[in-house]
Write a protein that holds these residues in place. Structure first.
Motif, PDB file in Angstrom:
ATOM      1  N   ASP A   1       0.877  -1.170   0.000  1.00 59.29           N
ATOM      2  CA  ASP A   1       0.000   0.000   0.000  1.00 59.29           C
ATOM      3  C   ASP A   1       0.915   1.220   0.000  1.00 59.29           C
ATOM      4  O   ASP A   1       1.412   1.623   1.045  1.00 59.29           O
ATOM      5  CB  ASP A   1      -0.904  -0.003   1.233  1.00 59.29           C
TER       6      ASP A   1
ATOM      7  N   ASP B   1      -4.067  -2.539   4.948  1.00 62.26           N
ATOM      8  CA  ASP B   1      -4.339  -2.285   3.530  1.00 62.26           C
ATOM      9  C   ASP B   1      -3.418  -3.112   2.642  1.00 62.26           C
ATOM     10  O   ASP B   1      -3.843  -3.647   1.609  1.00 62.26           O
ATOM     11  CB  ASP B   1      -4.185  -0.797   3.208  1.00 62.26           C
TER      12      ASP B   1
ATOM     13  N   ALA C   1      -8.304   0.301  -5.054  1.00 62.46           N
ATOM     14  CA  ALA C   1      -8.802   0.207  -3.680  1.00 62.46           C
ATOM     15  C   ALA C   1     -10.201  -0.403  -3.674  1.00 62.46           C
ATOM     16  O   ALA C   1     -10.535  -1.209  -2.798  1.00 62.46           O
ATOM     17  CB  ALA C   1      -8.811   1.584  -3.026  1.00 62.46           C
TER      18      ALA C   1
ATOM     19  N   GLU D   1      -1.351  -1.568  -4.818  1.00 64.34           N
ATOM     20  CA  GLU D   1      -2.579  -0.786  -4.953  1.00 64.34           C
ATOM     21  C   GLU D   1      -2.385   0.315  -5.995  1.00 64.34           C
ATOM     22  O   GLU D   1      -1.371   1.000  -6.009  1.00 64.34           O
ATOM     23  CB  GLU D   1      -2.972  -0.175  -3.606  1.00 64.34           C
TER      24      GLU D   1
ATOM     25  N   PRO E   1      -3.358   0.318  10.258  1.00 60.95           N
ATOM     26  CA  PRO E   1      -4.096   0.622   9.014  1.00 60.95           C
ATOM     27  C   PRO E   1      -3.308   0.420   7.720  1.00 60.95           C
ATOM     28  O   PRO E   1      -3.822  -0.186   6.782  1.00 60.95           O
ATOM     29  CB  PRO E   1      -4.482   2.098   9.186  1.00 60.95           C
ATOM     30  N   ASP E   2      -2.048   0.896   7.655  1.00 52.96           N
ATOM     31  CA  ASP E   2      -1.269   0.737   6.423  1.00 52.96           C
ATOM     32  C   ASP E   2      -0.911  -0.728   6.172  1.00 52.96           C
ATOM     33  O   ASP E   2      -0.948  -1.200   5.034  1.00 52.96           O
ATOM     34  CB  ASP E   2      -0.004   1.606   6.477  1.00 52.96           C
TER      35      ASP E   2
ATOM     36  N   VAL F   1     -11.907  -3.067   6.839  1.00 51.55           N
ATOM     37  CA  VAL F   1     -10.794  -3.780   6.190  1.00 51.55           C
ATOM     38  C   VAL F   1      -9.901  -4.395   7.263  1.00 51.55           C
ATOM     39  O   VAL F   1      -9.538  -5.576   7.175  1.00 51.55           O
ATOM     40  CB  VAL F   1      -9.992  -2.833   5.265  1.00 51.55           C
ATOM     41  N   GLN F   2      -9.558  -3.615   8.278  1.00 51.71           N
ATOM     42  CA  GLN F   2      -8.728  -4.139   9.365  1.00 51.71           C
ATOM     43  C   GLN F   2      -9.377  -5.354  10.028  1.00 51.71           C
ATOM     44  O   GLN F   2      -8.706  -6.362  10.279  1.00 51.71           O
ATOM     45  CB  GLN F   2      -8.491  -3.059  10.423  1.00 51.71           C
TER      46      GLN F   2
ATOM     47  N   ALA G   1     -15.100   0.880   5.056  1.00 47.94           N
ATOM     48  CA  ALA G   1     -14.256   1.775   5.843  1.00 47.94           C
ATOM     49  C   ALA G   1     -12.956   1.062   6.212  1.00 47.94           C
ATOM     50  O   ALA G   1     -12.888  -0.174   6.202  1.00 47.94           O
ATOM     51  CB  ALA G   1     -14.990   2.198   7.113  1.00 47.94           C
ATOM     52  N   LYS G   2     -11.939   1.843   6.559  1.00 50.20           N
ATOM     53  CA  LYS G   2     -10.640   1.263   6.943  1.00 50.20           C
ATOM     54  C   LYS G   2     -10.787   0.271   8.094  1.00 50.20           C
ATOM     55  O   LYS G   2     -10.133  -0.759   8.109  1.00 50.20           O
ATOM     56  CB  LYS G   2      -9.665   2.370   7.341  1.00 50.20           C
ATOM     57  N   GLU G   3     -11.665   0.592   9.048  1.00 46.11           N
ATOM     58  CA  GLU G   3     -11.868  -0.286  10.198  1.00 46.11           C
ATOM     59  C   GLU G   3     -12.444  -1.638   9.778  1.00 46.11           C
ATOM     60  O   GLU G   3     -12.102  -2.675  10.359  1.00 46.11           O
ATOM     61  CB  GLU G   3     -12.798   0.379  11.230  1.00 46.11           C
TER      62      GLU G   3
ATOM     63  N   LYS H   1     -11.115  -3.759  -1.557  1.00 47.15           N
ATOM     64  CA  LYS H   1     -12.159  -3.752  -0.520  1.00 47.15           C
ATOM     65  C   LYS H   1     -13.282  -4.719  -0.855  1.00 47.15           C
ATOM     66  O   LYS H   1     -13.784  -5.426   0.010  1.00 47.15           O
ATOM     67  CB  LYS H   1     -12.707  -2.331  -0.343  1.00 47.15           C
TER      68      LYS H   1
END
Length: 181
Positions: free
Chosen positions: A7, A142, A104, A67, A138-139, A122-123, A118-120, A108
């Motif tokens: 990412d 991703d 992205a 990405e 987060p990074d 994905v995590q 949302a990022k959360e 996702k």
């Protein structure tokens, strides 16, 4: 197959490495390359290049997934991000890896089931799919999601490419809903 997901970012570049065995996914490593913000652009890009080369040396992936960056509202930021992505792409190519690229939205959708996650989310899904003890940063999440996306999509893309190369020979076809070669 061992997959390295990346990412790219000019301040923080995430990486994640997974092993695949059929549908099984296994976490290998992940992290974030933090680039010094006060350094000149050329030095910042070199940090990304050198660190990704080291990750490849240490983890020995078979393939990489990167990405794709889209245009943001700020063209200057988009250009800088594109340069960071270029440094990452050069590092992977220089190490002799085949590089597959995903948006992205594709990542996702592949990992969470919706391209607007949302990022959360994905995590949380990365944690679930890789049976991690805690949420990845987060990074890193991703980057791991990018690798997972390739694990899901890559084999099908390879089979479809093989099918298109065989043309109308009849040797590749759908059988029982599966691609048979």
């Amino acid at each position: 197959m061992r997959i390295l997901g990346v990412d790219p970012g000019l301040r923080r570049t995430g990486f994640g490495v997974i092993d695949t065995d059929g549908a099984r996914l296994r976490y290998v490593a992940s992290g974030t390359i933090v680039v010094p913000p006060a350094a000149a652009l050329a030095q910042r890009l070199k940090v990304i290049l050198d660190n990704l080369r080291e990750v490849v040396r240490d983890t020995q992936p078979d393939v990489a997934a990167l990405e794709i960056v889209f245009l943001n509202t700020n063209p200057s930021s988009t250009l800088l991000l594109g340069q960071a992505r270029g440094a990452a792409l050069c590092a992977l190519a220089d190490c002799g890896l085949d590089v597959h690229e995903y948006t992205a939205l594709q990542i996702k959708k592949s990992v969470v089931g919706t391209g607007r996650a949302a990022k959360e989310q994905v995590q949380a899904m990365v944690r679930h799919l890789l049976a991690l003890d805690g949420l990845p940063a987060p990074d890193s999440a991703d980057a791991l999601a990018c690798a997972i996306s390739h694990a899901h999509v890559g084999p099908l893309a390879d089979r479809l490419l093989l099918m298109s190369k065989k043309g109308k020979s009849g040797r590749a076809r759908l059988r029982g809903g599966r691609l048979a070669v």
